[in-house]
Scaffold this active site. Structure first.
Site, PDB file in Angstrom:
ATOM      1  N   LYS A   1      28.888  97.798  -1.220  1.00 56.71           N
ATOM      2  CA  LYS A   1      27.628  98.367  -0.718  1.00 56.71           C
ATOM      3  C   LYS A   1      27.321  97.722   0.633  1.00 56.71           C
ATOM      4  O   LYS A   1      26.466  96.843   0.764  1.00 56.71           O
ATOM      5  CB  LYS A   1      26.491  98.180  -1.715  1.00 56.71           C
ATOM      6  CG  LYS A   1      25.354  99.159  -1.473  1.00 56.71           C
ATOM      7  CD  LYS A   1      24.487  99.355  -2.670  1.00 56.71           C
ATOM      8  CE  LYS A   1      23.224 100.140  -2.373  1.00 56.71           C
ATOM      9  NZ  LYS A   1      23.412 101.561  -2.105  1.00 56.71           N
TER      10      LYS A   1
ATOM     11  N   GLU B   1      31.831 111.336  -3.909  1.00 56.89           N
ATOM     12  CA  GLU B   1      30.448 111.067  -4.330  1.00 56.89           C
ATOM     13  C   GLU B   1      29.491 111.719  -3.347  1.00 56.89           C
ATOM     14  O   GLU B   1      29.916 112.460  -2.454  1.00 56.89           O
ATOM     15  CB  GLU B   1      30.200 109.558  -4.456  1.00 56.89           C
ATOM     16  CG  GLU B   1      30.449 108.777  -3.197  1.00 56.89           C
ATOM     17  CD  GLU B   1      30.229 107.268  -3.361  1.00 56.89           C
ATOM     18  OE1 GLU B   1      29.555 106.840  -4.317  1.00 56.89           O
ATOM     19  OE2 GLU B   1      30.729 106.520  -2.504  1.00 56.89           O
TER      20      GLU B   1
ATOM     21  N   HIS C   1      34.987  89.103  16.730  1.00 59.94           N
ATOM     22  CA  HIS C   1      35.218  89.773  15.442  1.00 59.94           C
ATOM     23  C   HIS C   1      35.429  88.747  14.337  1.00 59.94           C
ATOM     24  O   HIS C   1      34.882  88.876  13.253  1.00 59.94           O
ATOM     25  CB  HIS C   1      36.443  90.693  15.525  1.00 59.94           C
ATOM     26  CG  HIS C   1      36.182  91.977  16.254  1.00 59.94           C
ATOM     27  ND1 HIS C   1      35.885  92.017  17.595  1.00 59.94           N
ATOM     28  CD2 HIS C   1      36.149  93.259  15.824  1.00 59.94           C
ATOM     29  CE1 HIS C   1      35.686  93.278  17.971  1.00 59.94           C
ATOM     30  NE2 HIS C   1      35.840  94.049  16.909  1.00 59.94           N
TER      31      HIS C   1
ATOM     32  N   ARG D   1      25.534  93.680  -8.668  1.00 54.64           N
ATOM     33  CA  ARG D   1      26.344  94.393  -7.668  1.00 54.64           C
ATOM     34  C   ARG D   1      26.221  93.749  -6.297  1.00 54.64           C
ATOM     35  O   ARG D   1      27.193  93.682  -5.547  1.00 54.64           O
ATOM     36  CB  ARG D   1      25.931  95.872  -7.621  1.00 54.64           C
ATOM     37  CG  ARG D   1      26.831  96.700  -6.710  1.00 54.64           C
ATOM     38  CD  ARG D   1      26.544  98.176  -6.800  1.00 54.64           C
ATOM     39  NE  ARG D   1      25.223  98.492  -6.311  1.00 54.64           N
ATOM     40  CZ  ARG D   1      24.658  99.704  -6.420  1.00 54.64           C
ATOM     41  NH1 ARG D   1      25.307 100.683  -7.017  1.00 54.64           N
ATOM     42  NH2 ARG D   1      23.458  99.921  -5.950  1.00 54.64           N
TER      43      ARG D   1
ATOM     44  N   ARG E   1      29.848  86.456  20.700  1.00 49.05           N
ATOM     45  CA  ARG E   1      30.312  87.535  19.828  1.00 49.05           C
ATOM     46  C   ARG E   1      31.820  87.494  19.676  1.00 49.05           C
ATOM     47  O   ARG E   1      32.548  87.387  20.651  1.00 49.05           O
ATOM     48  CB  ARG E   1      29.892  88.871  20.463  1.00 49.05           C
ATOM     49  CG  ARG E   1      30.306  90.089  19.690  1.00 49.05           C
ATOM     50  CD  ARG E   1      29.933  91.348  20.482  1.00 49.05           C
ATOM     51  NE  ARG E   1      30.216  92.550  19.730  1.00 49.05           N
ATOM     52  CZ  ARG E   1      31.417  93.117  19.653  1.00 49.05           C
ATOM     53  NH1 ARG E   1      32.437  92.599  20.299  1.00 49.05           N
ATOM     54  NH2 ARG E   1      31.589  94.222  18.949  1.00 49.05           N
TER      55      ARG E   1
HETATM   56  N1  PLP Z   1      27.045 106.197  -3.890  1.00 50.73           N
HETATM   57  C1  PLP Z   1      26.541 105.847  -2.703  1.00 50.73           C
HETATM   58  C2  PLP Z   1      27.384 106.014  -1.478  1.00 50.73           C
HETATM   59  C3  PLP Z   1      25.238 105.335  -2.596  1.00 50.73           C
HETATM   60  O1  PLP Z   1      24.749 104.971  -1.392  1.00 50.73           O
HETATM   61  C4  PLP Z   1      24.454 105.222  -3.759  1.00 50.73           C
HETATM   62  C5  PLP Z   1      23.090 104.700  -3.688  1.00 50.73           C
HETATM   63  O2  PLP Z   1      22.531 104.465  -2.658  1.00 50.73           O
HETATM   64  C6  PLP Z   1      25.012 105.613  -4.980  1.00 50.73           C
HETATM   65  C7  PLP Z   1      26.312 106.087  -5.020  1.00 50.73           C
HETATM   66  C8  PLP Z   1      24.218 105.514  -6.248  1.00 50.73           C
HETATM   67  O3  PLP Z   1      24.067 104.177  -6.625  1.00 50.73           O
HETATM   68  P1  PLP Z   1      22.799 103.702  -7.452  1.00 50.73           P
HETATM   69  O4  PLP Z   1      22.784 104.541  -8.686  1.00 50.73           O
HETATM   70  O5  PLP Z   1      23.067 102.274  -7.738  1.00 50.73           O
HETATM   71  O6  PLP Z   1      21.598 103.925  -6.589  1.00 50.73           O
END
Ligand code: PLP
Length: 280
Positions: free
Chosen positions: A148, A181, A102, A51, A100
Site C-alpha cells: 500500500k 482490482e 535514489h 497491513r 536528493r
Molecule cells: N485495492 C486498492 C488498489 C485499494 O487502494 C484499496 C483501498 O484503498 C483496496 C483494494 C481495498 O482495500 P481495503 O478494503 O483495505 O480498503
C-alpha cells in the site's frame, strides 16, 4: 479545524508541513492506510495496522513506533477531531534526505502523519440501493500492487478516467484482459451462486474489506473462490460488486456501456452489504 498528528506533535492540519527533502514528496517513497470510522467506531483497525506494518516491511522501512503506539495516536486523532463518520489517514514516508539521491541510508527518520476526514456514509448507503457504474481501464501500475504505497499515479489516472466517464470506480485489467482490482477497491463477481475475486499476489492489494467479507462468506456457507476472471466474465456475471474500507460492499450495475445482469444491484450483494454493516 482538523487536528493532525505529525512527527510527535498535534497541530492544525493547515499548519502541518513536511520538508521538500521528504522522500515521500520526492520519490513517493512511503506507505499509507485508510481506516473508516463508522458510528464512532474504527472499522477493522487491527487488519489495517497489520497491513501497514506488512507494507513497511516490504519497503524495508523501519519506524521506532510499534502497533500499539500507532493505534493510540489513531484513537487520539479520532477523539480530538470528534470523528463519528469518516476516515483516518495514516502516512509514513522514509524520511528527509538531503542531498536528493535514489539510494537511501539506513538511519533515516520516517515522517509520520495521521489525520482524519469527515465522510458522509449515508450518501454511499443511498448509492448502494441503485448500484454504481464503473469503467474499464488498463492496469498500468507497477508490479508490486500488494504494497500500500503512496505511489498512486496509475490509480490516479484510472480514477480520473472513471470520473470523466461519470463512473464511481475504474476496474483495472491486465494485458491478458483479466480483471485485477479497482482503482481503490477489490472487484468481485458472482456466477452460479459462487463469489469470485482475484487471488492474492503481487498484482493486487490484500483488501481488509475483502478479508472480512471472506470470513462472512465462510460463516454463511456461501461458495467462494479466489481465481482470475476475464473482462467477459465480468460482463456476463450474475452480480458484480466492489469492496473497500470506504464503500464497504458496493453493487456494480454497469461497466461502461454494458449492463450487468438486469441492471439492478444483486440480491446476494445487498445481503453481503448488510451482513458487513452489521458486523462492523
Ligand atoms: N485495492 C486498492 C488498489 C485499494 O487502494 C484499496 C483501498 O484503498 C483496496 C483494494 C481495498 O482495500 P481495503 O478494503 O483495505 O480498503
Amino acid at each position: 479545524m482538523t487536528t493532525c498528528y505529525i512527527n510527535g506533535k498535534y497541530k492544525p492540519l493547515n499548519q502541518s508541513y513536511v520538508s521538500v527533502t521528504d522522500r515521500g514528496f520526492q520519490f513517493s517513497d512511503g506507505v499509507y492506510e485508510v481506516i473508516s470510522v463508522f458510528k464512532g467506531e474504527l472499522v477493522d483497525l487491527n487488519l489495517h495496522i497489520n497491513r501497514l506494518f506488512v507494507s513497511l516491511k516490504k519497503m524495508n522501512m523501519k519506524t521506532k513506533f510499534n502497533r500499539n503506539q500507532i493505534i493510540n495516536i489513531t484513537n487520539k486523532i479520532k477523539k480530538l477531531n470528534k470523528l463519528k463518520m469518516g476516515i483516518i489517514y495514516i502516512q509514513i514516508t522514509r524520511g528527509d534526505q538531503n542531498p536528493r539521491e535514489h539510494k537511501y541510508p539506513d538511519k533515516l527518520k520516517p515522517n509520520i502523519i495521521i489525520y482524519s476526514i469527515n465522510k458522509n456514509f449515508e450518501y454511499l448507503n443511498k448509492l448502494a440501493l441503485k448500484g454504481v457504474k464503473t469503467s474499464l481501464y488498463p492496469d498500468i501500475r507497477w508490479h508490486r500492487s500488494d504494497i500500500k504505497s503512496i505511489s498512486l499515479l496509475g490509480n490516479v489516472l484510472a480514477a480520473n478516467h472513471a470520473k470523466e466517464n461519470k463512473s464511481h470506480e475504474a476496474v483495472l485489467f491486465d494485458n491478458r484482459n483479466m480483471i485485477t482490482e479497482g482503482n481503490s477497491s477489490s472487484i468481485w463477481i458472482i456466477k452460479k451462486n459462487k463469489c469470485i475475486t482475484h487471488p492474492l499476489n503481487f498484482r493486487i492489494l490484500k483488501g481488509c474489506t475483502r478479508h472480512k467479507l471472506i470470513s462472512i462468506l465462510k460463516k454463511n456457507k456461501f461458495k467462494f473462490e479466489e481465481k482470475k476472471f476475464s473482462i467477459k466474465s465480468l460482463l456476463d456475471a450474475d452480480e458484480a460488486f466492489m469492496t473497500s474500507a470506504t464503500n464497504f460492499v458496493m453493487p456494480i450495475v454497469k461497466v461502461d456501456k454494458f449492463t450487468i445482469s438486469n441492471g439492478k444491484p444483486g440480491l446476494n450483494t445487498l445481503k453481503f452489504r448488510s451482513l458487513f454493516i452489521n458486523a462492523i
